[in-house]
Design a protein around this motif. Sequence first.
Motif, PDB file in Angstrom:
ATOM      1  N   ASP A 137      -5.209   4.322   8.696  1.00 18.80           N
ATOM      2  CA  ASP A 137      -6.652   4.514   8.898  1.00 18.80           C
ATOM      3  C   ASP A 137      -6.919   5.252  10.209  1.00 18.80           C
ATOM      4  O   ASP A 137      -7.796   6.128  10.272  1.00 18.80           O
ATOM      5  CB  ASP A 137      -7.361   3.155   8.896  1.00 18.80           C
ATOM      6  N   TYR A 174       0.369  -1.311   8.753  1.00 18.33           N
ATOM      7  CA  TYR A 174       0.435  -0.014   8.080  1.00 18.33           C
ATOM      8  C   TYR A 174      -0.976   0.482   7.740  1.00 18.33           C
ATOM      9  O   TYR A 174      -1.314   1.648   7.971  1.00 18.33           O
ATOM     10  CB  TYR A 174       1.277  -0.129   6.812  1.00 18.33           C
ATOM     11  N   GLU A 175      -1.798  -0.397   7.186  1.00 17.35           N
ATOM     12  CA  GLU A 175      -3.140   0.021   6.803  1.00 17.35           C
ATOM     13  C   GLU A 175      -3.980   0.409   8.018  1.00 17.35           C
ATOM     14  O   GLU A 175      -4.731   1.383   7.981  1.00 17.35           O
ATOM     15  CB  GLU A 175      -3.809  -1.092   5.994  1.00 17.35           C
ATOM     16  N   GLN A 176      -3.836  -0.332   9.105  1.00 14.84           N
ATOM     17  CA  GLN A 176      -4.536   0.035  10.340  1.00 14.84           C
ATOM     18  C   GLN A 176      -4.042   1.375  10.869  1.00 14.84           C
ATOM     19  O   GLN A 176      -4.829   2.210  11.327  1.00 14.84           O
ATOM     20  CB  GLN A 176      -4.313  -1.041  11.403  1.00 14.84           C
ATOM     21  N   PRO A 225       0.794  -1.233   0.000  1.00 15.94           N
ATOM     22  CA  PRO A 225       0.000   0.000   0.000  1.00 15.94           C
ATOM     23  C   PRO A 225       0.826   1.283   0.000  1.00 15.94           C
ATOM     24  O   PRO A 225       0.425   2.279  -0.615  1.00 15.94           O
ATOM     25  CB  PRO A 225      -0.858  -0.125   1.272  1.00 15.94           C
ATOM     26  N   TRP A 226       1.978   1.284   0.660  1.00 13.62           N
ATOM     27  CA  TRP A 226       2.796   2.508   0.687  1.00 13.62           C
ATOM     28  C   TRP A 226       3.493   2.757  -0.643  1.00 13.62           C
ATOM     29  O   TRP A 226       4.055   3.830  -0.863  1.00 13.62           O
ATOM     30  CB  TRP A 226       3.812   2.442   1.817  1.00 13.62           C
TER      31      TRP A 226
END
Length: 218
Positions: A61, A56-58, A27-28
């Motif tokens: 967010d 990372y996504e958590q 995602p990054w």
Amino acid sequence: MSLDRTKIQWFRRTMREWSRENFRDFPWRRTKDPYAILAAEFLLQKTDAPTAAPFYEQFIDRYPNLEELAAGSIEEITALLQPLGLHFRASRLQETATILVEQYKGKIPKIESKLLQLPGVGKYTARSVLANSYNKPCAVLDTNVARILERVFGLKGGGVKSRDPLLWRAAEQVAPKTKVGIWNLTLIDFGAAVCTAKNQNCSDCPLQRQCHYFESSL
């Protein structure tokens, strides 16, 4: 130290060809947002990318920008990142966010020397942010990149490869002039998938034809 220019050009072409089919998706890597990339680099310290990805996504967010992170509860940040280890990671990350909000008006500097003044930001992290967010021609050196350079070009770095001046100069020499962020990630992926520390896949390696390590092992 000056590496052979012909071999460097061949090395670049070979790595780019390999990357077309093997570049990893995280995602990054889908953003140019300097905050998101800085946060990812903190999470990736001493942590492999597949492990860091869900955290990372958590994290993004819950803390979508520097202001939210600076104002966040250190206990909550620590609990979120605790499974990744490095107990000081959360405090350094929030301290960095606070400095950026208070001293840089929530902007992440485009100058390496200023980034290096932030808690927990070393040369690799600073240059990764510059290359991936601001398209600066900043090569990076981690254990993966160091291992490739040593093996392919027959170099010998010191005990801590990621800090070795010889290997840093080599990393800068082999890097292209443009799209260095993609180049850095390509080498990291290659070191994780093919030119690994143990059980390296030399038999299927596209670099074997001009690899010093492979030739010396025959």
